[in-house]
Design a protein around this motif. Structure first.
Motif, PDB file in Angstrom:
ATOM      1  N   GLN A  10       8.788  -2.753 -24.590  1.00  0.00           N
ATOM      2  CA  GLN A  10       7.319  -2.386 -24.692  1.00  0.00           C
ATOM      3  C   GLN A  10       6.624  -2.857 -23.516  1.00  0.00           C
ATOM      4  N   LEU A  11       5.688  -1.949 -22.877  1.00  0.00           N
ATOM      5  CA  LEU A  11       5.025  -2.399 -21.825  1.00  0.00           C
ATOM      6  C   LEU A  11       3.372  -1.771 -22.221  1.00  0.00           C
ATOM      7  N   PRO A  12       2.506  -2.760 -21.707  1.00  0.00           N
ATOM      8  CA  PRO A  12       1.153  -2.114 -21.872  1.00  0.00           C
ATOM      9  C   PRO A  12       0.658  -0.987 -21.140  1.00  0.00           C
ATOM     10  N   SER A  13       0.045  -0.007 -21.534  1.00  0.00           N
ATOM     11  CA  SER A  13      -0.152   1.289 -20.991  1.00  0.00           C
ATOM     12  C   SER A  13      -0.894   1.170 -19.582  1.00  0.00           C
ATOM     13  N   PHE A  14      -1.696   0.062 -19.469  1.00  0.00           N
ATOM     14  CA  PHE A  14      -2.656  -0.067 -18.094  1.00  0.00           C
ATOM     15  C   PHE A  14      -1.464  -0.447 -17.135  1.00  0.00           C
ATOM     16  N   LEU A  15      -0.229  -0.508 -17.325  1.00  0.00           N
ATOM     17  CA  LEU A  15       0.838  -0.792 -16.079  1.00  0.00           C
ATOM     18  C   LEU A  15       1.566   0.815 -15.608  1.00  0.00           C
ATOM     19  N   HIS A  16       1.153   1.700 -16.312  1.00  0.00           N
ATOM     20  CA  HIS A  16       1.587   3.030 -16.287  1.00  0.00           C
ATOM     21  C   HIS A  16       0.685   3.841 -15.422  1.00  0.00           C
ATOM     22  N   GLY A  17       1.165   4.638 -14.371  1.00  0.00           N
ATOM     23  CA  GLY A  17       0.636   5.507 -13.809  1.00  0.00           C
ATOM     24  C   GLY A  17       0.763   5.544 -12.179  1.00  0.00           C
ATOM     25  N   THR A  18      -0.241   6.551 -11.543  1.00  0.00           N
ATOM     26  CA  THR A  18       0.118   6.442 -10.154  1.00  0.00           C
ATOM     27  C   THR A  18      -0.184   5.119  -9.673  1.00  0.00           C
ATOM     28  N   PHE A  19       0.039   4.702  -8.238  1.00  0.00           N
ATOM     29  CA  PHE A  19      -0.289   3.522  -7.880  1.00  0.00           C
ATOM     30  C   PHE A  19      -1.853   3.218  -7.934  1.00  0.00           C
TER      31      PHE A  19
END
Length: 267
Positions: A10-19
């Motif tokens: 599980q990873l925090p959602s704030f680490l996902h997305g475009t740069f």
């Protein structure tokens, strides 16, 4: 904070997305946690955790992150959380806060892997042991993903990433045997955690050849490479200075060699 062990990573959602979006979210998370830290010295749990599908790639180092417009898991952006933390406290007592945030994060799979790969330092043998043990505590979920670390375009297993990042720890603290990477890291962590000053010295001398190999240009290489010279200089370090290099990490030893070389140049 409890570890909340899960079979899935599980990873925090704030680490996902475009740069750009991940960087903005990570910075906001740091500001949010920094405000809480100012209130009572604690940190906030991430608002949302997301299961990472088995085999999905996690970008673990900025040097291999070239597709900035592609949404991805960007673990290395925990550094932007820490930037937000420092900003939130107006750059006051940041080292103490950084260490507290690391302790907080070591109780999570994502935090454990980030801090063992980031290798902030210089750090003691005891703190390095805590970092390694934290990764070992979350080995199964971390093992389910693949990582972009330092090999361009090539996703690596957790074991391969740990070898690329922490082979020095195994060589210095568990140099012999045919055990698996996981077993050698466990042995290294155990030995670091209970190491005496003499144990640390032995590990340092085992790792010095690698440090010398990567130290770059040294004006007095033959002198600083002499084990007698090294032992004499190490003996002069006060307890705080020695603790900072007691883990025998290559980079910290290169730092020492460079300082000694500059001191010789001034003589």
């Amino acid at each position: 904070m409890t570890s909340g062990q899960s079979a899935a990573l599980q990873l925090p959602s704030f680490l996902h997305g475009t740069f750009r979006s991940a960087r903005q979210k990570a910075k906001r998370e740091g500001l949010r946690c920094g405000e809480q830290y100012q209130k009572d010295g604690t940190f906030l749990l991430p608002r949302q955790m997301v299961d990472v599908p088995p085999g999905e790639v996690v970008v673990a180092h900025d040097v291999v992150d070239f597709q900035h417009e592609r949404p991805a898991w960007r673990l290395y952006m925990v550094s932007d959380v820490m930037s937000g933390l420092r900003e939130a406290v107006n750059w006051q007592n940041t080292l103490l806060m950084r260490d507290a945030y690391e302790d907080f994060c070591l109780e999570t799979a994502w935090g454990a892997l980030y801090f063992v790969l980031e290798q902030m330092g210089p750090v003691s043998a005891q703190r390095t042991a805590k970092r390694l043990q934290a990764v070992l505590n979350f080995w199964e979920p971390l093992e389910s993903a693949r990582y972009l670390f330092k090999k361009l375009g090539m996703a690596q297993t957790l074991e391969e990433v740990m070898v690329a990042s922490c082979d020095w720890a195994m060589d210095a603290w568990c140099p012999l045997g045919d055990d698996s990477v996981r077993e050698r890291l466990a042995t290294a962590a155990e030995r670091m955690a209970r190491a005496t000053r003499e144990d640390c010295l032995e590990a340092i001398f085992r790792e010095m050849p690698r440090a010398l190999e990567h130290a770059g240009k040294l004006m007095h290489r033959s002198v600083v490479a002499d084990p007698d010279f090294q032992r004499e200089r190490l003996a002069t370090l006060d307890s705080w200075s020695f603790e900072r290099v007691s883990g025998a990490r290559s980079g910290d030893l290169i730092w020492l060699l460079t300082i000694w070389d500059r001191e010789l140049e001034k003589q």
